[in-house]
Design a protein around this motif. Structure first.
Motif, mmCIF file in Angstrom:
data_model
loop_
_atom_site.group_PDB
_atom_site.id
_atom_site.type_symbol
_atom_site.label_atom_id
_atom_site.label_comp_id
_atom_site.label_asym_id
_atom_site.label_seq_id
_atom_site.Cartn_x
_atom_site.Cartn_y
_atom_site.Cartn_z
ATOM 1 N N ALA A 186 -61.263 -3.061 -1.705
ATOM 2 C CA ALA A 186 -60.367 -2.609 -2.778
ATOM 3 C C ALA A 186 -60.942 -3.027 -4.124
ATOM 4 O O ALA A 186 -61.666 -4.026 -4.218
ATOM 5 N N TYR A 230 -58.676 1.732 -2.800
ATOM 6 C CA TYR A 230 -58.916 0.836 -1.669
ATOM 7 C C TYR A 230 -59.354 1.641 -0.453
ATOM 8 O O TYR A 230 -59.272 2.875 -0.426
ATOM 9 N N LEU A 248 -52.311 -2.933 0.273
ATOM 10 C CA LEU A 248 -53.212 -3.459 -0.755
ATOM 11 C C LEU A 248 -52.744 -3.133 -2.167
ATOM 12 O O LEU A 248 -53.082 -3.860 -3.108
#
Length: 506
Positions: free
Chosen positions: A340, A358, A367
């Protein structure tokens, strides 16, 4: 170090990326060839936002999905129950290599849906202005030029740059100078110095100092938990802080290792250069999987335009954070691989989130939410060295778009009033937004935009390699008047920025 912008005007009737309206979007925009960190801070505090080098501002009363600038008060932020679930899930994954599906009350995984002017940035072409017309050149002054309101821009030898900078500082009556040179003194009878922040009430300053002490004590308590001989578990009646989760010590047998690296956005930086190909490939993978882009729409050229080309001039001030100010990529390395990247701008008062992409293979780790929490913790860390840096800007809050409401879950947060450009707690704004897409949040009907333009003649213009006030420019300009366009630009950026930034006119 001077901001140079090329105003592109307004655009209406194009596709909205939020509600899918074919002709509902409306915004104003400009190309920023260079921007100082202070100018961009002031611009985002008036509702502007950048996408690459293109800086745009929604026309709030006419666009289909009004976009309100939102900021989180990072020093007071406390993770919610759903935030803690994401943090615990990451710790479980790193420790045991296990993931689980969390319930639906957590914000969307894709927490940074495109805030890129309805994705229209990719269709915009940068003006074909030659670099020789836009080079950051030294400014020389004469008494005659000061009286006329004109400054001639001349190219100088690099060996004399330092001397010329000292001369520029000495001529402190002019506003066109480096932020490092300090602030200009107010001119008699001309009002307050627009380069300086507004005076603050003593009560407000005392309140901020109290919050700083509270945060410092919290961090000291957190550090004490991990000292040798100390019990690493917090007391039963003491809730864990954001830092307790993020910086928890992993056991030696942990399955994975996560490292977060802050990399300046510059091809001259070795880390940025060496990771560029991997980062660009991850961007393409994300865009095609999440946003359904074609390979052409997310190739290395588009990646560079969108997330690597930044108009911000990097600055390293003694009173600022150790990493300096400017544009950065915050890379998340899992076991030696980037999974990411959070694109951020570090400014005098805030960390501004630009974008996140990501690896879709790790979507179960949420994320988007995790990176936002890391960026809030990062803001608090920077605040230790730079006391004025205490906010986390999350881009735009769009109440009319349900999938974009998650940004309001990071409390306490404020929304920017689109008419007075004053910050209002989001709790006070939500009732009004339930009744109308467009709202004036400031309930004081007498309150006005304190940064509004009151003297168009003081706007700085860059014309034929010469910086001059607008009153001089309009006398020299040949052809039809462009006063309406200049006034529109000055109204949108505000008097302070219009008197610092150079508006390019061909």
């Amino acid at each position: 170090m001077t901001s140079i912008v090329d105003y592109a005007g307004t655009r209406e009737g194009y596709r909205c990326g939020y509600c899918a309206s074919a002709q509902g979007k409306a915004s104003s925009g400009m190309w920023a060839h260079s921007l100082t960190i202070q100018d961009y801070q002031d611009l985002i505090d008036r509702g502007w936002r950048r996408s690459g080098k293109y800086v745009y501002k929604p026309i709030m009363s006419r666009t289909c999905c009004p976009q309100y600038t939102i900021r989180c008060q990072a020093l007071l932020f406390q993770p919610s129950k759903s935030h803690k679930k994401v943090l615990k899930k990451m710790l479980k994954f790193l420790t045991k290599g296990e993931t689980s599906i969390i319930d639906s009350e957590v914000e969307p995984m894709d927490s940074h849906t495109k805030d890129t002017d309805g994705c229209s940035f990719f269709s915009k072409d940068e003006p074909g202005t030659s670099q020789s017309e836009l080079q950051l050149l030294t400014i020389h002054h004469t008494e005659e030029e000061r009286e006329e309101g004109e400054v001639t821009v001349q190219k100088v030898d690099s060996r004399s740059t330092e001397l010329c900078n000292r001369e520029t500082v000495a001529n402190s009556t002019d506003l066109l100078k480096s932020p490092k040179a300090g602030h200009t003194a107010p001119r008699p009878g001309k009002g307050p110095d627009l380069n300086k922040p507004l005076c603050r009430k003593a009560k407000e300053i005392r309140k901020e100092h109290k919050l700083q002490r509270k945060l410092k004590n919290s961090m000291l308590q957190s550090e004490a938990q991990f000292l040798p001989g100390q019990n690493s578990k917090p007391k039963a009646n003491q809730s864990k802080s954001l830092e307790d989760f993020i910086f928890a010590t992993l056991p030696p047998e942990a399955k994975h290792q996560l490292e977060v690296r802050l990399v300046p956005v510059s091809f001259e930086d070795p880390q940025f250069k060496s990771s560029f190909t991997q980062s660009a490939s991850l961007f393409a993978k994300y865009q095609m999987a999440i946003h359904k882009d074609s390979p052409f729409e997310c190739d290395e050229h588009q990646f560079t335009r969108f997330l690597c080309d930044s108009p911000l001039e990097a600055e390293d001030l003694s009173s600022g954070p150790d990493c300096g100010y400017g544009s950065f990529h915050q890379q998340y390395w899992l076991d030696g691989k980037i999974i990411a990247v959070g694109v951020i701008d570090i400014l005098p008062k805030c960390v501004s989130s630009v974008y996140l992409y990501y690896d879709p293979d790790y979507s179960s780790l949420s994320l988007g939410v995790y990176s936002a929490l890391r960026e809030i913790a990062f803001t608090r860390k920077l605040h230790e060295k730079a006391p004025d840096l205490s906010y986390y800007y999350m881009g735009f809050y769009i109440h009319s778009c349900p999938k974009m409401r998650y940004k309001g879950h990071y409390r306490p947060s404020d929304l920017l009033c689109p008419e007075t450009y004053m910050w209002v707690p989001i709790e006070q704004c939500l009732p009004s937004l339930e009744n109308s897409k467009y709202c004036r949040f400031n309930q004081d009907l007498k309150a006005v935009d304190e940064g509004s333009v009151n003297d168009l003649d003081r706007v700085w213009i860059l014309h034929k390699r010469t910086a001059m006030r607008y009153n001089v420019y309009k006398k020299r300009r040949k052809g039809p008047s462009d006063e309406e366009s200049v006034r529109q630009y000055a109204t949108l950026v505000g008097q302070a920025c219009s008197e610092r930034m150079l508006l390019f006119r061909s």
